[in-house]
Scaffold this motif. Structure first.
Motif, mmCIF file in Angstrom:
data_model
loop_
_atom_site.group_PDB
_atom_site.id
_atom_site.type_symbol
_atom_site.label_atom_id
_atom_site.label_comp_id
_atom_site.label_asym_id
_atom_site.label_seq_id
_atom_site.Cartn_x
_atom_site.Cartn_y
_atom_site.Cartn_z
ATOM 1 N N PRO A 8 -8.458 0.592 3.517
ATOM 2 C CA PRO A 8 -9.048 1.260 4.699
ATOM 3 C C PRO A 8 -8.667 2.742 4.712
ATOM 4 O O PRO A 8 -7.492 3.072 4.490
ATOM 5 C CB PRO A 8 -8.436 0.537 5.894
ATOM 6 N N SER A 9 -9.633 3.595 4.972
ATOM 7 C CA SER A 9 -9.346 5.031 4.993
ATOM 8 C C SER A 9 -8.544 5.368 6.236
ATOM 9 O O SER A 9 -8.582 4.641 7.235
ATOM 10 C CB SER A 9 -10.654 5.829 4.986
ATOM 11 N N SER B 68 -1.249 3.441 1.188
ATOM 12 C CA SER B 68 -2.529 3.184 0.510
ATOM 13 C C SER B 68 -2.306 2.656 -0.904
ATOM 14 O O SER B 68 -2.964 1.702 -1.333
ATOM 15 C CB SER B 68 -3.335 4.482 0.473
ATOM 16 N N LEU B 69 -1.387 3.268 -1.654
ATOM 17 C CA LEU B 69 -1.092 2.810 -3.011
ATOM 18 C C LEU B 69 -0.549 1.383 -2.979
ATOM 19 O O LEU B 69 -0.939 0.537 -3.798
ATOM 20 C CB LEU B 69 -0.059 3.730 -3.676
ATOM 21 N N GLN B 70 0.294 1.125 -1.994
ATOM 22 C CA GLN B 70 0.891 -0.202 -1.846
ATOM 23 C C GLN B 70 -0.193 -1.243 -1.557
ATOM 24 O O GLN B 70 -0.211 -2.329 -2.141
ATOM 25 C CB GLN B 70 1.860 -0.137 -0.660
ATOM 26 N N TYR B 71 -1.073 -0.894 -0.658
ATOM 27 C CA TYR B 71 -2.178 -1.783 -0.260
ATOM 28 C C TYR B 71 -3.058 -2.108 -1.452
ATOM 29 O O TYR B 71 -3.426 -3.264 -1.698
ATOM 30 C CB TYR B 71 -2.988 -1.109 0.850
ATOM 31 N N ALA B 72 -3.377 -1.058 -2.226
ATOM 32 C CA ALA B 72 -4.256 -1.228 -3.389
ATOM 33 C C ALA B 72 -3.607 -2.126 -4.445
ATOM 34 O O ALA B 72 -4.296 -2.857 -5.164
ATOM 35 C CB ALA B 72 -4.601 0.127 -3.977
ATOM 36 N N SER B 73 -2.262 -2.090 -4.501
ATOM 37 C CA SER B 73 -1.578 -2.905 -5.511
ATOM 38 C C SER B 73 -1.329 -4.329 -5.036
ATOM 39 O O SER B 73 -0.726 -5.129 -5.736
ATOM 40 C CB SER B 73 -0.248 -2.250 -5.890
#
Lengths: 224, 98
Positions: A8-9, B68-73
């Motif tokens: 989510p942005s 964000s990096l954590q979420y993507a991983s």
């Protein structure tokens, strides 16, 4: 395999937070209209009014005008809204929906106050009417005829006569010579016959040197 | 961390945040600034100035980058935003295309 999750942005997260906290919004400052498009539709009438009033020096109507139109239709009916639009066209005038909403609200409030006043007046009238028909306590006690038995000035007993006119007539009658003569004769008759007298006969009580006794013995000596 | 792997983000007040380059690249704007060949001074110095973004907001943005990096991983957690920061943060995020 590495799955790329859609993260989510930050903008989206902020918009979501703003929607959740819309009741705390006041001055929206320089916030982009595009962003406000997502947030403001979640406001109630009061919340939107607060935001519009707090955000000074900036015209939010590109976003809010259509929101106010919806509020107008919801509050006052689509018929009224259409009527207003027709009138604006006829007069070649154009007003912001927020102003139209405020004006209509004021009208409705005034009409309501008027009818409330009318009802209040009716209640007052009814109350007054009821009060006037109530039995009320007096502070004055009406004079008791029976008590004034001995109080008559000239000494004539007219307590059994109710009307003032009759009282006067009776007093005059009692004062007249004929009646007085008759009264005197009655009195004398009583004195000649002491046994009929209401006074107690002193001869029944022998006592020497009593001034009162000697006085009262006198009439008994007058025997014919 | 090696210097080549970091960038410096500077707030309106002059506060310097040194973060991982990968984290900074979550922002499309910063990515463009750092990868565009030669047109930005930033690529030379490895630092970006944000005179319109306050320290508190810039700090929150850096936190977002890492989240964000954590979420993507795979580690999906909640990113909490303080209500009083919401509008300012939203505008900065909009500017940074993040």
């Amino acid at each position: 395999m590495h799955l790329k999750r859609k993260v989510p942005s930050l903008v989206d997260l902020c918009v979501r937070t703003a929607i959740d906290n819309v009741r705390y919004l006041g001055d929206v400052g320089e916030t982009d209209l595009d962003l406000l498009e997502h947030i403001l539709p979640h406001c109630t009438v009061d919340q939107l009014m607060h935001i519009e009033n707090s955000t000074v020096g900036r015209d939010l109507s590109p976003v809010t005008d259509k929101l106010w139109k919806k509020f107008y239709e919801k509050q006052f009916g689509t018929e009224n809204a259409n009527l207003v639009m027709k009138r604006m066209k006829q007069n070649n005038a154009s007003f912001k929906w927020v102003k139209l909403y405020e004006a209509k609200l004021k009208d409705v409030e005034e009409a309501q106050n008027k009818s409330l006043d009318r009802i209040r007046q009716l209640y007052k009238k009814e109350d007054a009417r009821r009060q006037s028909r109530q039995v009320q306590l007096c502070s004055k006690v009406p004079p008791n005829n029976k008590r004034s038995y001995w109080g008559n000035g000239p000494g004539y007993n007219v307590s059994n006569v109710k009307s003032n006119l009759m009282k006067k007539a009776k007093i005059e009658f009692l004062k007249s010579q004929e009646v007085r003569n008759m009264a005197a004769v009655k009195k004398n008759a009583i004195q000649r016959h002491p046994c009929v007298s209401p006074f107690k006969s002193p001869s029944g009580i022998p006592s020497k040197g009593s001034a009162s006794t000697s006085k009262q013995v006198k009439p008994s000596e007058r025997r014919f | 961390m090696r210097k080549e792997d970091t960038v410096k983000l500077i707030s309106a007040e002059g506060f310097e945040f040194v973060i991982d380059k990968r984290a900074a690249m979550v922002s499309q704007t910063i990515r463009n600034m750092l990868t565009s060949p030669g047109s930005f001074a930033e690529t030379q110095l490895g630092e970006v100035r944000f005179p319109e973004i306050s320290t508190t907001i810039l700090e929150k943005i850096c936190q977002y980058f890492y989240w964000s990096l954590q979420y993507a991983s795979g580690k999906e957690t909640e990113f909490h935003i303080e209500p009083e920061l919401t509008l300012e943060l939203m505008m900065a995020a909009n500017y940074l295309h993040t």
